[in-house]
Motif scaffolding. Sequence first.
Motif, short mmCIF file in Angstrom:
data_model
loop_
_atom_site.label_atom_id
_atom_site.label_comp_id
_atom_site.label_asym_id
_atom_site.label_seq_id
_atom_site.Cartn_x
_atom_site.Cartn_y
_atom_site.Cartn_z
N ARG A 204 1.02 -1.08 -0.48
CA ARG A 204 -0.20 0.01 0.03
C ARG A 204 1.18 1.13 -0.05
NH1 ARG A 204 -4.36 0.70 4.52
NH2 ARG A 204 -4.93 -1.36 3.05
N GLU A 205 1.89 1.09 0.85
CA GLU A 205 3.27 2.41 0.47
C GLU A 205 3.69 2.82 -0.37
OE1 GLU A 205 6.93 4.04 4.28
OE2 GLU A 205 5.80 1.78 4.10
N MET A 207 2.13 1.53 -3.94
CA MET A 207 1.71 1.99 -4.47
C MET A 207 1.27 3.54 -4.15
SD MET A 207 1.63 -0.06 -6.64
CE MET A 207 -0.23 0.55 -7.88
N ALA A 208 1.37 3.98 -3.00
CA ALA A 208 0.81 4.89 -2.56
C ALA A 208 1.84 5.81 -3.13
CB ALA A 208 0.14 5.86 -1.33
N THR A 209 3.40 5.83 -2.93
CA THR A 209 4.43 6.36 -3.06
C THR A 209 4.51 7.14 -4.56
OG1 THR A 209 5.66 5.86 -0.87
CG2 THR A 209 6.88 6.89 -3.28
N THR A 210 4.32 6.21 -5.98
CA THR A 210 4.48 5.54 -7.18
C THR A 210 3.58 6.65 -7.54
OG1 THR A 210 4.22 3.72 -7.30
CG2 THR A 210 6.45 4.19 -6.54
N GLY A 211 2.45 6.57 -6.90
CA GLY A 211 1.13 6.95 -7.64
C GLY A 211 1.31 8.26 -7.28
N ARG A 212 2.02 8.86 -6.30
CA ARG A 212 1.63 10.44 -6.67
C ARG A 212 2.78 10.96 -7.36
NH1 ARG A 212 1.09 9.25 -1.11
NH2 ARG A 212 3.33 9.57 -0.42
N TRP A 338 13.91 6.04 -2.78
CA TRP A 338 12.27 5.36 -2.86
C TRP A 338 12.91 4.37 -4.47
CZ3 TRP A 338 8.77 3.95 -0.05
CH2 TRP A 338 8.34 4.98 0.88
N THR A 341 11.64 0.49 -4.19
CA THR A 341 10.41 0.90 -3.92
C THR A 341 10.00 0.90 -5.48
OG1 THR A 341 9.83 1.13 -1.50
CG2 THR A 341 8.52 1.92 -3.58
N THR A 345 7.86 -1.64 -7.58
CA THR A 345 6.53 -1.15 -8.41
C THR A 345 6.43 -1.29 -9.82
OG1 THR A 345 5.99 -0.13 -6.05
CG2 THR A 345 4.25 0.42 -8.28
#
Length: 413
Positions: A204-205, A207-212, A338, A341, A345
């Motif tokens: 979840r973390e 996806m949130a980081t890369t999604g931003r 990151w 990550t 991802t």
Amino acid sequence: MSQHLRHIHPLAWTIILGTMFGRLVTSMSIPFLSIYLTQVLGATHIQTGFTVAVSSLAGVMVSFYGGYISDIIGRKTVMLISVFCWAGVFFGFSAAQHLWVFFLVNTLNGLCRAVFEPTSRALLSDITPPDHKLLVFNLRYAAVNLGVVFGPIIGLQLGSAKSTFPFLIAGIVYIAYGLVLFLQFSVHHSNLPARSVVQAPRLREAMATTGRDRVFLPVLLGTTFCVLGYGHFSSTLAQYLAMNTHFSDGRQLFSYMLSLNAVTVLVVQYPIVRTASKFPPLIPLILGNACVALSLLLFGVAGGVALLMFSVVLFTIGEVLLFTMMDMLIDRIAKPEWKGTYFGTIGFNNFGNVMAPIFGGLLLDQFGARNGPAVFIPLALTTALGLPFLITAHRRLTAREKSSAISESAIKL
């Protein structure tokens, strides 16, 4: 060159040679699986699509945690367990007689591959000095393609499209690979990296980081469509040629196309990478997507062998542009803290490989092999859907880097 080769660790040579023989035996069998399922077991194209796709789906689900697992319990343990399990999977393929068994063992095939291959690459990085890493990883990539040059032709001679016997050979080779690895680990155990104490990656973390990230998200979406197009080569195209009565022996033709694909990679990889590295990293991906989409369109309209072979060369150029520049792109756009990550991802673009055999199977069930354009035009168009995302990412990355350069200049002043 010979001086550099002498500095390569014996374990690295084992992995490189094991990769070559492993790809040789898997390319004797796996690419013909969809043909076997439809023509021998009588499965529908959509049933075959799901059976082939489950391997990639299992791999996607596990690959995000693969590096973490090997960090915790050690490269040696992970590699030995997974390589012997992988051998068992191939024995399972050789004994399978029902579709549900193929579905099960292909799921396990994806799991073993998703654990073993990233761990083997991590070990190569661990035991190779920084100034030799590029050479070692290029040797591994060459080994992959050397195996695929000869594997499909040998598989055809062994009757891979009509028999599961080649899977038995694959299982024996992976047993031998595992035994050699065990001996090498025993001899060189003092050179192995210690186990790490690392925190488990949180999906979840990540996806949130890369999604931003306004650059990474369109890259992920765009490359998913690229991988979707790439996945049709060994699934949809294989079934299309085997069914198409226009070609005298589609199975034989497909084996030659697989070998041509591998030979072309070996020939064009160095000049393409050398040229593409001079451009912004998204430009090669955009060109690669266009090449793969165009080649799929040509596969559908080809009425003769010459155009099919030209399409394979075009497809391979697109493949090299896409996959050799991917790591460079992610390294460039990821925030330093990151990077792990981001690299983990981006593996979710393999959902394209999951969807390819299912989508292709639906089209083949609907239109059959006599209507190539009706099958391959949708495949080409869906692959080309990656272009708007990649072009958007290119514009955003250019703007980001220009803004960073202006900020750095202002700070200096």
